[in-house]
Write an enzyme that holds these catalytic residues in place. Structure first.
Site, mmCIF file in Angstrom:
data_model
loop_
_atom_site.group_PDB
_atom_site.id
_atom_site.type_symbol
_atom_site.label_atom_id
_atom_site.label_comp_id
_atom_site.label_asym_id
_atom_site.label_seq_id
_atom_site.Cartn_x
_atom_site.Cartn_y
_atom_site.Cartn_z
ATOM 1 N N HIS A 1 44.949 16.609 30.192
ATOM 2 C CA HIS A 1 46.142 16.454 30.271
ATOM 3 C C HIS A 1 46.854 17.530 31.297
ATOM 4 C CE1 HIS A 1 45.465 14.355 26.224
ATOM 5 N NE2 HIS A 1 46.764 13.878 26.352
ATOM 6 N N LYS B 1 50.644 20.972 28.244
ATOM 7 C CA LYS B 1 50.500 20.598 26.917
ATOM 8 C C LYS B 1 49.958 21.682 26.068
ATOM 9 C CE LYS B 1 47.816 17.122 24.367
ATOM 10 N NZ LYS B 1 48.984 16.547 23.341
#
EC number: 1.17.1.8
Length: 274
Positions: A158, A162
């Site tokens: 990600h 995140k």
């Protein structure tokens, strides 16, 4: 369904919040009734559509669900675990359905939200992309056929912003595989490896996490044996896939009784054998 579903979006100024506003604008079945932001935000009063870059929607950013209580039927929440619990409590007290896409919940927080399912309809899912939910069905098949004979690893990536790791989607992948194999994920999961780890235990499920750049979301389950390996991968190229899934969940949820549901039920995948 003939009437539009009125939704409110929390965290309206964030990356996901703005994408949700855009998705609401594009969906003929959805009417944006409210967009909520933290108290003290400099964006109070700004038109939500203008903020999301999709043109005026005549919905001003506000800092209170109480102020918008008459403006929506379903709350869509992609915020933080702590905030999501508070928002679910508010929905339970005010008779509103809620779609939760937040990840990173601990066990106690999950139990709190589950209890609210006795009072209101809730869809709670770590990933609302259609492809990801189909992937979970494929993982059941792969685990059933290959799981006891190979090494299983889950790799996810990600963007740098995140906050939780592994992702909720990766953990769900592990849960699906472990449940299919009759294992307890809490006992068989291995999160990262370092130093002299010794020979790999085939009964474990490994997790590896990447956080870099602007990766929207990439997940791979690796089933590796001697001489062959199977990789099941999902790559999201835009947050819009999650936002569209949330809108789909909202239109489905208004027709449901109180209960805790997931995207497998929204998409009609429960009980389907591939």
């Amino acid at each position: 369904m003939t009437e539009q579903v009125r939704v409110a979006i929390t965290g309206g100024s964030g990356r996901m919040g703005r994408t949700l506003i855009e998705a609401a604008k594009q969906n003929e079945l959805i009417l944006l009734g409210a967009a909520i932001e933290r108290a003290g935000s400099t964006l109070m009063g700004v038109d939500a559509g203008e903020l999301a870059g999709v043109g005026a929607m005549n919905v001003a950013i506000t800092d209170s669900l109480d102020k918008a209580v008459d403006d929506f039927d379903v709350l869509i929440d992609f915020t933080s675990p702590e905030a999501s619990v508070v928002h679910t409590d508010w929905c339970a007290r005010n008779g509103k359905a809620i779609v939760i896409g937040t990840t990173g919940f601990n066990h106690a927080q999950k139990e709190q939200i589950s209890a609210y399912g006795d009072q209101i309809p809730i869809v709670m899912a770590p990933n609302m992309a259609v492809g990801v939910n189909l992937m979970w069905k494929l993982l059941e098949v792969a685990a059933e056929v290959m799981g006891d004979y190979c090494d299983i690893e889950i790799i996810e990536g990600h963007h740098r912003y995140k906050k939780d790791a592994p992702s909720g989607t990766a953990l769900k992948m592990g849960e699906v595989i472990a449940e299919t194999l009759g294992r307890d994920l809490e006992k068989c999961a291995v999160y990262g490896r370092e130093g002299i780890t010794g020979e790999r235990d085939r009964g474990t499920i490994g997790f590896a996490t990447v956080r870099a750049g602007d990766i929207v979301g990439e997940h791979t389950a690796l089933f590796a044996d001697i001489g062959e390996r199977l990789e099941i991968t999902h790559k999201a190229s835009s947050r819009m896939t999650f936002a569209n899934g949330a809108m789909r969940a909202a239109t489905w949820l208004v027709e449901q009784d109180a209960g805790l549901y997931d995207m497998q039920q929204v998409l009609g995948l429960k009980g389907i054998t591939i």
